[in-house]
Scaffold this active site. Structure first.
Site, PDB file in Angstrom:
ATOM      1  N   ILE A 152       0.845  -1.303   0.051  1.00  0.00           N
ATOM      2  CA  ILE A 152       0.088  -0.149   0.229  1.00  0.00           C
ATOM      3  C   ILE A 152       0.953   1.376  -0.017  1.00  0.00           C
ATOM      4  CG2 ILE A 152      -2.063   1.258   1.104  1.00  0.00           C
ATOM      5  CD1 ILE A 152      -2.424  -1.744  -0.118  1.00  0.00           C
ATOM      6  N   TYR A 153       1.875   1.111   0.934  1.00  0.00           N
ATOM      7  CA  TYR A 153       2.887   2.504   0.756  1.00  0.00           C
ATOM      8  C   TYR A 153       3.216   2.490  -0.691  1.00  0.00           C
ATOM      9  CZ  TYR A 153       7.285   5.228   2.141  1.00  0.00           C
ATOM     10  OH  TYR A 153       8.058   5.884   2.226  1.00  0.00           O
ATOM     11  N   THR A 154       3.717   1.257  -1.286  1.00  0.00           N
ATOM     12  CA  THR A 154       4.455   1.472  -2.481  1.00  0.00           C
ATOM     13  C   THR A 154       3.391   1.868  -3.454  1.00  0.00           C
ATOM     14  OG1 THR A 154       5.890  -0.462  -2.313  1.00  0.00           O
ATOM     15  CG2 THR A 154       4.944  -0.126  -4.454  1.00  0.00           C
TER      16      THR A 154
END
Length: 242
Positions: A152-154
């Site tokens: 999700i951060y990516t």
């Protein structure tokens, strides 16, 4: 770095800690006036007292559109102009998607993506009117490759990278430069929730680096000739690669 940014006004979000604070110190050392944009009012007050009159505190809640709408007026009231804007504030969530909390994802995406879009949208008219400006976004190496332990951060950093590349082309005609700094793991509060043994091991192995390295990159980008745009700088710890 002394004097390279003399006479310039730089605003930095997420300025009260981590990469943001290191960049504040770097820009002050280079001679700039720096507007510290952050939600942590007590920290901002203490930092302004510590760093001196060229460090200008401005409390903004980047997750609140109404607060963001007051950001540029606040900068102009306190500093008179804006030469460079560093959209740095961000949050981190890793782990397997199946175990994740979608509400926590939403909060991270609001800060990592929507707040970047909104704050840059807020400062663009001033830069266009002046016919010059710099916008730098703190991205991540995760914006350049899909990192399996932080999907999700990516995704949030891939969104930022796409925005940077498209916006740069839109506003180049106004003499506004847009670029991104994409670090690997940095020793900041974002890694504070790592297990201690993992953090100690990463530091010993050279898999984390000091945020002052990011500050040096920011000053480098802001001090290039106006004929040059630094689109992306990926900066990694010595022994880290993915």
């Amino acid at each position: 770095m002394s004097g390279q940014l003399s006479g310039k006004v730089v605003a930095i979000t997420g300025a009260a800690s981590g990469i943001g604070l290191a960049c504040v110190r770097g820009c002050l050392d280079a001679g700039a006036k720096v507007v510290l944009v952050d939600y942590a009012e007590d920290k901002l007050r203490d930092l302004a007292a510590e760093l001196g009159p060229d460090a200008i505190p401005l409390r903004i809640d980047l997750t609140d559109p109404a607060s963001v709408a007051t950001m540029l007026p606040g900068i102009l009231q306190k500093a008179g102009r804006l030469d460079a804007f560093h959209a740095n504030a961000g949050a981190y969530i890793g782990g397997d998607v199946v175990d994740g909390d979608p509400d926590a994802w939403d909060r991270m995406l609001t800060l990592n993506v929507n707040a970047v879009f909104r704050t840059i949208h807020a400062v663009l008219p001033h830069m266009i009117e002046r016919g010059e400006g710099d916008i730098v976004v703190t991205s991540s190496v995760a914006g350049h490759t899909a990192v399996p332990w932080e999907p999700i951060y990516t995704a949030s950093k891939h969104a930022v990278q796409a925005f940077v590349h498209a916006l740069r082309r839109q506003v180049a005609k106004h003499n506004i430069r847009v670029g991104a700094i994409a670090p690997g793991p940095v020793l900041t509060p974002l890694v504070a929730n790592w297990p201690k043994e993992n953090l100690d091991r990463a530091i010993a192995a050279g898999n984390l680096f000091d945020p002052k390295e990011i500050a040096e990159v920011l000053v480098f980008m802001l001090t290039r000739s106006r004929t040059v745009t630094i689109r992306d700088i990926v900066i990694l710890p010595r022994n880290f690669d993915i």
